[in-house]
Design an enzyme around this catalytic site. Sequence first.
Site, PDB file in Angstrom:
ATOM      1  N   ASP A  10       0.870  -1.174   0.000  1.00  0.00           N
ATOM      2  CA  ASP A  10       0.000   0.000   0.000  1.00  0.00           C
ATOM      3  C   ASP A  10       0.911   1.230   0.000  1.00  0.00           C
ATOM      4  OD1 ASP A  10      -2.401   1.620   0.383  1.00  0.00           O
ATOM      5  OD2 ASP A  10      -1.809   1.844   2.472  1.00  0.00           O
ATOM      6  N   SER A  11       0.310   2.397  -0.215  1.00  0.00           N
ATOM      7  CA  SER A  11       1.077   3.642  -0.120  1.00  0.00           C
ATOM      8  C   SER A  11       1.585   3.870   1.298  1.00  0.00           C
ATOM      9  CB  SER A  11       0.194   4.818  -0.520  1.00  0.00           C
ATOM     10  OG  SER A  11      -0.861   4.954   0.420  1.00  0.00           O
ATOM     11  N   CYS A  73      -4.595  -1.273  -1.867  1.00  0.00           N
ATOM     12  CA  CYS A  73      -4.728   0.167  -2.046  1.00  0.00           C
ATOM     13  C   CYS A  73      -5.661   0.405  -3.233  1.00  0.00           C
ATOM     14  CB  CYS A  73      -3.347   0.746  -2.332  1.00  0.00           C
ATOM     15  SG  CYS A  73      -3.347   2.498  -2.723  1.00  0.00           S
ATOM     16  N   GLU A 151      -1.382   8.216   8.693  1.00  0.00           N
ATOM     17  CA  GLU A 151       0.023   7.797   8.620  1.00  0.00           C
ATOM     18  C   GLU A 151       0.791   8.223   9.876  1.00  0.00           C
ATOM     19  OE1 GLU A 151       2.146   6.162   6.175  1.00  0.00           O
ATOM     20  OE2 GLU A 151       0.193   5.364   5.654  1.00  0.00           O
ATOM     21  N   CYS A 183     -10.987   3.675   0.587  1.00  0.00           N
ATOM     22  CA  CYS A 183      -9.529   3.814   0.749  1.00  0.00           C
ATOM     23  C   CYS A 183      -9.151   2.962   1.942  1.00  0.00           C
ATOM     24  CB  CYS A 183      -9.174   5.279   1.009  1.00  0.00           C
ATOM     25  SG  CYS A 183      -7.470   5.545   1.589  1.00  0.00           S
ATOM     26  N   HIS A 185      -6.972   3.137   4.114  1.00  0.00           N
ATOM     27  CA  HIS A 185      -6.635   3.829   5.363  1.00  0.00           C
ATOM     28  C   HIS A 185      -7.895   4.098   6.224  1.00  0.00           C
ATOM     29  CE1 HIS A 185      -2.758   4.680   3.454  1.00  0.00           C
ATOM     30  NE2 HIS A 185      -2.312   5.142   4.613  1.00  0.00           N
TER      31      HIS A 185
HETATM   32  N1  DGL Z   1      -4.701   3.469   1.027  1.00  0.00           N
HETATM   33  C1  DGL Z   1      -4.815   3.901  -0.296  1.00  0.00           C
HETATM   34  C2  DGL Z   1      -6.141   3.619  -0.945  1.00  0.00           C
HETATM   35  O1  DGL Z   1      -6.751   2.624  -0.639  1.00  0.00           O
HETATM   36  C3  DGL Z   1      -4.129   5.148  -0.768  1.00  0.00           C
HETATM   37  C4  DGL Z   1      -4.170   6.346   0.062  1.00  0.00           C
HETATM   38  C5  DGL Z   1      -3.211   7.387  -0.433  1.00  0.00           C
HETATM   39  O2  DGL Z   1      -2.025   7.131  -0.383  1.00  0.00           O
HETATM   40  O3  DGL Z   1      -3.667   8.456  -0.867  1.00  0.00           O
HETATM   41  O4  DGL Z   1      -6.595   4.337  -1.795  1.00  0.00           O
END
Ligand code: DGL
Length: 257
Positions: A10-11, A73, A151, A183, A185
């Site tokens: 993931d990011s 992600c 984060e 997302c 996160h």
């Molecule tokens: N967690 C990621 C997603 O599902 C990316 C969030 C990001 O880095 O902007 O989209």
Amino acid sequence: MSNAPIGVFDSGIGGLSVLRHIRSLLPHEALLYVADSSHAPYGNKSQHFIRERAITLADFLIAQGAKALVVACNTATAAAIETLRKQYDLPIIGMEPAVKPAATATKTGVIGVLATAGTLKSAQFAALLESYGKNVTVVTQAGHGLVECIERGELATDQVRNLLEGYLKPLLEAQADTIVLGCTHYPFVRPLIEEIAGRDVTLIDTGQAVARQLQKRLEEKNLLAEAGKPSDVTFWSNSQNADAEEVLKLIWGEWSA
Ligand code: DGL
């Protein structure tokens, strides 16, 4: 059978919300997790940039022996999944906002989608709306700034609450009774979202469905690990934050329990 590991990326730490479902469904699988935190957020980056990152991370995980990849992600899936599938010959599972289940679940006929700007403006998301969003009203909202807070391990600060109140308001005013957490996160701020949105709103995230899809693909390819003791989970992060390890441990410890 294969005891090789599964690579997940993931990011940043968002994909841990997917990893916990994989861990709980497939405890015998060795898992490798990469948080590309020094490049987060992906949500405001170009598709080209995200594709390059996805290739770098996939190369790394494959070099570690990964038998399958999970792009945990939504933003990276939208930007890079086709490129990855063309480039590598192993099962690659991606994720997309759960518009289909939300469209089935809604009673008001209005669903909200909270996701990154990158996901919402992608061709994949447009195709998703075309396929499953036609008979409902879909209200979208980009969650600018949320990933940065999460984060840093801020899951319930005033800043996160203010951002969420602002983002949920238009969805609730439009009578959305089902909100898609688009997302990976966002499940980490789910308690706050539940509190703001209230009990009548259903929240949907795709972590569990992705874990089931992974299991199915591994079964089909005869790649499941042998049952035995639970296997190791190994983490990498390139975060520049001094307390990144603490944040990762805290989130994984709390949410995988
Ligand atoms: N967690 C990621 C997603 O599902 C990316 C969030 C990001 O880095 O902007 O989209």
